[in-house]
Design a protein around this motif. Structure first.
Motif, short mmCIF file in Angstrom:
data_model
loop_
_atom_site.label_atom_id
_atom_site.label_comp_id
_atom_site.label_asym_id
_atom_site.label_seq_id
_atom_site.Cartn_x
_atom_site.Cartn_y
_atom_site.Cartn_z
N MET A 1 -22.27 -6.60 0.75
CA MET A 1 -21.50 -6.05 -0.37
C MET A 1 -20.37 -7.02 -0.66
SD MET A 1 -20.44 -4.18 -2.77
CE MET A 1 -21.55 -2.80 -2.87
N PRO A 2 -20.55 -7.89 -1.67
CA PRO A 2 -19.55 -8.92 -1.94
C PRO A 2 -18.32 -8.43 -2.68
CG PRO A 2 -21.39 -9.14 -3.46
CD PRO A 2 -21.76 -8.07 -2.48
N GLN A 3 -18.41 -7.26 -3.34
CA GLN A 3 -17.24 -6.71 -4.00
C GLN A 3 -16.47 -5.80 -3.03
OE1 GLN A 3 -20.38 -6.31 -5.31
NE2 GLN A 3 -20.41 -7.34 -7.29
N PRO A 4 -15.15 -5.85 -3.06
CA PRO A 4 -14.37 -5.03 -2.11
C PRO A 4 -14.42 -3.55 -2.48
CG PRO A 4 -12.90 -6.19 -3.60
CD PRO A 4 -14.28 -6.70 -3.90
N VAL A 5 -14.66 -2.71 -1.48
CA VAL A 5 -14.76 -1.27 -1.69
C VAL A 5 -13.92 -0.54 -0.64
CG1 VAL A 5 -17.06 -1.41 -2.70
CG2 VAL A 5 -16.83 -1.09 -0.22
N PRO A 6 -13.44 0.66 -0.98
CA PRO A 6 -12.78 1.48 0.04
C PRO A 6 -13.79 2.02 1.03
CG PRO A 6 -12.90 2.67 -2.04
CD PRO A 6 -13.39 1.27 -2.31
N PRO B 1 -8.35 5.33 0.65
CA PRO B 1 -8.98 4.77 -0.54
C PRO B 1 -8.25 3.57 -1.12
CG PRO B 1 -7.92 6.87 -1.03
CD PRO B 1 -7.90 6.72 0.45
N ALA B 2 -7.01 3.33 -0.67
CA ALA B 2 -6.25 2.19 -1.17
C ALA B 2 -6.64 0.88 -0.50
CB ALA B 2 -4.75 2.43 -0.98
N VAL C 1 -11.59 1.07 -10.30
CA VAL C 1 -10.18 1.46 -10.16
C VAL C 1 -10.17 2.77 -9.39
CG1 VAL C 1 -8.02 1.93 -11.34
CG2 VAL C 1 -9.67 0.36 -12.38
N THR C 2 -9.56 2.76 -8.22
CA THR C 2 -9.72 3.84 -7.24
C THR C 2 -8.42 4.58 -7.02
OG1 THR C 2 -11.36 2.45 -6.10
CG2 THR C 2 -10.50 4.34 -4.89
N ASN C 3 -8.51 5.91 -6.90
CA ASN C 3 -7.29 6.67 -6.56
C ASN C 3 -6.69 6.16 -5.25
OD1 ASN C 3 -9.47 9.50 -6.05
ND2 ASN C 3 -8.87 8.09 -4.44
N ALA C 4 -5.38 6.00 -5.25
CA ALA C 4 -4.71 5.41 -4.08
C ALA C 4 -4.70 6.35 -2.89
CB ALA C 4 -3.28 5.01 -4.45
N THR C 5 -4.55 7.63 -3.14
CA THR C 5 -4.64 8.66 -2.10
C THR C 5 -5.44 9.82 -2.68
OG1 THR C 5 -2.72 10.03 -2.67
CG2 THR C 5 -2.28 8.02 -1.39
N TRP C 6 -5.78 10.78 -1.84
CA TRP C 6 -6.56 11.91 -2.34
C TRP C 6 -5.70 12.89 -3.13
CZ3 TRP C 6 -11.16 10.54 -2.87
CH2 TRP C 6 -11.72 9.63 -1.98
N PHE D 1 0.84 -1.18 0.00
CA PHE D 1 0.00 0.00 0.00
C PHE D 1 0.88 1.24 0.00
CE2 PHE D 1 -2.65 -3.25 2.01
CZ PHE D 1 -3.82 -3.11 1.29
N ILE D 2 0.47 2.25 -0.75
CA ILE D 2 1.18 3.51 -0.80
C ILE D 2 0.89 4.30 0.46
CG2 ILE D 2 1.27 5.73 -2.03
CD1 ILE D 2 0.71 4.15 -4.59
N ALA D 3 1.90 4.98 0.99
CA ALA D 3 1.71 5.79 2.19
C ALA D 3 0.64 6.85 1.93
CB ALA D 3 3.02 6.45 2.59
N ASP D 4 -0.32 6.92 2.84
CA ASP D 4 -1.44 7.84 2.70
C ASP D 4 -1.33 8.90 3.79
OD1 ASP D 4 -3.87 9.18 2.66
OD2 ASP D 4 -5.04 7.38 2.25
N PRO D 5 -1.16 10.17 3.42
CA PRO D 5 -1.00 11.21 4.46
C PRO D 5 -2.25 11.46 5.28
CG PRO D 5 -1.20 12.22 2.29
CD PRO D 5 -1.09 10.74 2.07
N HIS D 6 -3.38 10.88 4.87
CA HIS D 6 -4.63 11.15 5.58
C HIS D 6 -5.15 9.94 6.36
CE1 HIS D 6 -4.65 14.25 2.32
NE2 HIS D 6 -4.81 14.98 3.40
N SER D 7 -4.30 8.96 6.56
CA SER D 7 -4.68 7.80 7.36
C SER D 7 -3.53 7.41 8.27
CB SER D 7 -5.02 6.62 6.45
OG SER D 7 -5.25 5.45 7.21
N ARG D 8 -3.88 7.11 9.53
CA ARG D 8 -2.87 6.63 10.49
C ARG D 8 -2.78 5.11 10.49
NH1 ARG D 8 -4.78 11.05 14.24
NH2 ARG D 8 -3.05 12.53 14.45
#
Length: 597
Positions: free
Chosen positions: A185-190, A147-148, A298-303, A6-13
């Motif tokens: 919800m059987p599909q994985p979501v952020p 979101p990742a 396909v979801t943005n990895a960070t904001w 996972f890419i480092a996300d500045p908005h999640s601890r």
């Protein structure tokens, strides 16, 4: 199986590279009297390193009373220091456990949740909805709020029996007798795509896999407005492959909903402001539907990478519109989008006009509004024009297939773009001015231009009016919503009050039920000071700002009004009344505009 990091996300601890949540199961009671949810979140875990013994979750003023293992044993946990934006890290000593149960309740101040009193709804019954994008899921569920990180989920939710509960999941179409509902919800979501709504709701079918929910007095009108939904799904599938979420339903929320729409999987949340009565604003549904590929699939990895969600979706939305309504209609949308982009570039700080943003240390809700949407879409239009539509469509379809149910960051996307599209087509970064688009301010000079005969006709009539022509002599026969918006935007700010009074009398802008037209008109009235010339316009302004909670549009009107000392005083006067009815997202935006408190 452990996949890429996972890419480092500045908005999640959270630390998903150590222990990551793969499935969440919620068991919740909805308490309108105390404005809170209470119950449990059971989390299935994957240990991504052999020595990982701590699970770190994002929370925001959640009252965590216990954390237990699957066999009921208490687990040690700590709630960290609270940050106004990021909330608190919930660190749980999980050892080697692969399942934990968090017992918790939300705060009445949870920013994702709006609890509406009966007088705020069409049915006269209470209503609750959540709005979690970008980082507000942590205010109502314990989660790894990036979101990742994607999870499947299920839920059991208990509500007052006279109300219906819905989620961004498999939903009922009828009210249960006891107020208990189950969801899957059987599909994985952020986490930002996990959503809940509770209200006096009814369902109407739109097609074999689509329908609409709304309050009883609204639902039939909404069903008429959204008649093209199934055709939109089919058009989208022809372009970029199968719809992978089962059903596509729409929930029309009360007016305080802060966005035009929210692309919650299987259940788009929509503002009632798109119910114009003539289907002129349903391109918003095309936008939210397009998110089923670009954003949800396909979801943005960070904001910082939000253009990969929104820019792609605006591009995709206009392609759906072109399929259904033709090129001339789409040309108008593209021209209006370029107007919005030019305005945003003028209003934002230069660094906030890059495609790849830098939101570290900031609330991502404070980021630029239109740049990721319109500059991102324009960049994709440039690529299409450079390599050809057929080749670009093939690339996009393959992109959605290749990275389905995964996250994407800007650097990875650009590398994929080069190897899979640009290099085989013989196109270099320099040919596109790629760096200037992604890592540079403003709009590069090679941006595509869009002609519109429909707008040319509008410009001709504006010129007649500016030259002193009679409003009654203007040729406006057959104009559609987008032409009227362009007309109002093209009127000079220094137009004589008599001219503005004449066009308002002739075309009824102050009383318009079309939010796009009404917003453009009230912006002009506020910026020009005309609102102070006509008590009826001032009343229309106050009604607009107290009746609607859609952040983008009320922000535009407040900003123009606040441009003068007199206008700012009026803006604050109206806001004092309107603010309690706004969602926290809208409150945060307008607080900054008017300097509240």
């Amino acid at each position: 199986m452990v996949t890429r990091s996972f890419i480092a996300d500045p908005h999640s601890r959270s630390r998903p590279n150590e222990v990551v949540v793969r499935h969440s199961s919620f068991d919740l009671d909805v308490d309108f009297a105390n404005r809170r949810l209470s119950g449990t979140a059971t989390l299935d875990l994957e240990h991504r390193t052999a020595d990982a013994t701590q699970l770190v979750l994002d929370t925001w003023r959640l009252d965590v009373t216990a954390v237990r293992s699957a066999d009921g044993g208490d687990l040690s946990f700590e709630v960290g220091e609270h940050d106004p934006v990021l909330g608190s890290a919930l660190t749980i000593e999980v050892g080697t456990a692969d399942r934990v149960v968090v017992h918790y309740a939300t705060s009445p101040e949870a920013r994702a949740m709006q609890w509406l009193e009966p007088q705020q709804t069409a049915s006269g019954k209470p209503f609750l909805f959540t709005q979690a994008q970008p980082i507000l899921a942590r205010t109502w569920i314990p989660c790894q709020d990036s979101p990742a990180v994607r999870v499947t989920y299920d839920a059991r939710v208990r509500v007052p029996p006279e109300l219906m509960a819905l989620m961004s999941a498999e939903n009922p179409v009828e009210r249960s007798a006891d107020g208990s509902y189950r969801f899957s919800m059987p599909q994985p979501v952020p986490s930002y795509l996990i959503a809940l709504a509770v209200g006096d709701l009814e369902f109407r079918e739109l097609g074999g896999r689509s329908g609409v929910y709304a309050e009883p007095s609204v639902v039939d009108g909404a069903a008429w407005e959204f008649a093209d939904t199934e055709a939109m799904i089919e058009a989208a599938e022809r372009l970029y492959g199968p719809y992978r979420w089962g059903r596509y339903d729409i929930l029309v929320l009360p007016p305080s909903f802060p966005y035009g729409g929210m692309e919650n999987p299987r259940l788009t949340f929509a503002t009632p402001t798109i119910l114009a009565g003539d289907r002129s604003l349903v391109t918003l549904i095309a936008h939210e539907l397009a998110h089923s590929w670009s954003g949800n699939l396909v979801t943005n990895a960070t904001w910082n990478d939000i253009w990969l969600n929104e820019g792609f979706t605006v591009y995709f939305e206009t392609r759906i519109d072109e399929e259904l309504y033709g090129g001339p209609y789409t040309d108008m949308l593209l021209r209006l989008g370029r107007q919005d982009l030019d305005r945003a570039v003028a209003d934002e700080e230069p660094r906030d006009t890059w495609l790849e943003l830098d939101l570290a240390g900031r609330d991502p809700d404070d980021g630029p509004t239109k740049i990721p949407y319109e500059k991102g879409s324009l960049f994709l239009r440039l690529i299409e024009a450079t390599v050809g539509r057929e080749r670009f469509d093939a690339f996009l379809r393959s992109y959605f297939d290749t990275f389905a149910f995964e996250s994407m960051d800007t650097a990875t996307f650009l590398a994929h773009l080069r190897t899979e599209l640009l290099e085989p087509a013989g196109v270099s970064d320099e040919d596109l001015q790629l760096e200037a688009w992604v890592h540079g301010p403003g709009v590069p000079p090679n941006a595509p231009e869009f002609a519109s005969d429909a707008f040319d006709r509008v410009d001709e009539q504006v010129a007649v009016l500016v030259d002193g022509g009679d409003v009654a002599a203007l040729d406006t026969a057959g104009w559609v919503s987008q032409q009227w918006v362009h007309f109002v935007r093209a009127l000079p700010v220094d137009s004589p009050p008599a001219t503005l009074a004449a066009v308002d009398d002739a075309f009824g802008f102050s009383a318009s039920g079309n939010i796009e037209i009404a917003t453009a008109w009230l912006e002009l009235a506020g910026e020009s000071g005309y609102v102070f010339e006509q008590p009826a316009v001032d009343r229309a302004l106050e009604d607009f700002l107290t009746r609607h909670g859609r952040a983008l549009y009320i922000r535009r009107v407040y900003e123009k009004l606040a441009g003068t000392e007199r206008g700012l005083a009026r803006a604050r006067e109206i806001y004092a009344t309107a603010r309690p009815s706004y969602h926290s997202v809208s409150q945060a935006v307008i607080d900054r505009v008017v300097g509240w408190p």
